[in-house]
Design an enzyme around this catalytic site. Sequence first.
Site, PDB file in Angstrom:
ATOM      1  N   VAL A   1      -6.252  11.937 -21.530  1.00  9.05           N
ATOM      2  CA  VAL A   1      -6.426  12.671 -20.279  1.00  9.05           C
ATOM      3  C   VAL A   1      -6.631  11.704 -19.118  1.00  9.05           C
ATOM      4  O   VAL A   1      -7.252  10.651 -19.288  1.00  9.05           O
ATOM      5  CB  VAL A   1      -7.682  13.581 -20.369  1.00  9.05           C
ATOM      6  CG1 VAL A   1      -7.925  14.334 -19.083  1.00  9.05           C
ATOM      7  CG2 VAL A   1      -7.583  14.531 -21.541  1.00  9.05           C
ATOM      8  N   CYS A   2      -6.143  12.071 -17.933  1.00 13.22           N
ATOM      9  CA  CYS A   2      -6.479  11.343 -16.696  1.00 13.22           C
ATOM     10  C   CYS A   2      -6.583  12.375 -15.570  1.00 13.22           C
ATOM     11  O   CYS A   2      -6.809  13.557 -15.833  1.00 13.22           O
ATOM     12  CB  CYS A   2      -5.443  10.259 -16.383  1.00 13.22           C
ATOM     13  SG  CYS A   2      -3.833  10.889 -15.893  1.00 13.22           S
ATOM     14  N   ARG A   3      -6.392  11.957 -14.341  1.00 13.81           N
ATOM     15  CA  ARG A   3      -6.521  12.888 -13.214  1.00 13.81           C
ATOM     16  C   ARG A   3      -5.345  13.852 -13.136  1.00 13.81           C
ATOM     17  O   ARG A   3      -5.514  15.050 -13.023  1.00 13.81           O
ATOM     18  CB  ARG A   3      -6.669  12.121 -11.893  1.00 13.81           C
ATOM     19  CG  ARG A   3      -6.983  13.033 -10.706  1.00 13.81           C
ATOM     20  CD  ARG A   3      -7.071  12.256  -9.410  1.00 13.81           C
ATOM     21  NE  ARG A   3      -5.767  11.825  -8.953  1.00 13.81           N
ATOM     22  CZ  ARG A   3      -4.895  12.592  -8.289  1.00 13.81           C
ATOM     23  NH1 ARG A   3      -5.200  13.828  -8.014  1.00 13.81           N
ATOM     24  NH2 ARG A   3      -3.736  12.115  -7.898  1.00 13.81           N
TER      25      ARG A   3
ATOM     26  N   MET B   1      -6.843  16.349 -15.264  1.00 17.67           N
ATOM     27  CA  MET B   1      -8.030  17.094 -14.838  1.00 17.67           C
ATOM     28  C   MET B   1      -7.729  18.033 -13.672  1.00 17.67           C
ATOM     29  O   MET B   1      -8.458  18.999 -13.469  1.00 17.67           O
ATOM     30  CB  MET B   1      -9.170  16.130 -14.484  1.00 17.67           C
ATOM     31  CG  MET B   1      -9.762  15.416 -15.692  1.00 17.67           C
ATOM     32  SD  MET B   1     -10.368  16.513 -16.998  1.00 17.67           S
ATOM     33  CE  MET B   1     -11.829  17.197 -16.201  1.00 17.67           C
TER      34      MET B   1
END
Length: 98
Positions: free
Chosen positions: A62-64, A90
């Site tokens: 996961v990242c932004r 996110m």
Amino acid sequence: MKRMTANEVEQKLKNGEQLNIIDVREVAEIATGKIPTAVNIPLGLVESKMPDLDKKQKYIIVCRSGGRSAQATLFLESYGFDVTNMDGGMIAWEGGVE
């Protein structure tokens, strides 16, 4: 590269599945909230943290927004890890954060 939506990840957590989630955002970004149970390994440290990861486990990255996590997913996949990128990162996450 395997992919999964944020909603699919959220549903798996709601169903009680134990997920290994790696958040590759920077520490300052994590301060705004992360998926519960996610472990923070900033993208620049993924290579040096590989010995801490178990190739027998599955990981969701996961990242932004999904770009850095895609990079990490492709990198770890090239070393034989079972990894899935969470599309939209996110920004797409509607579940709770800690």
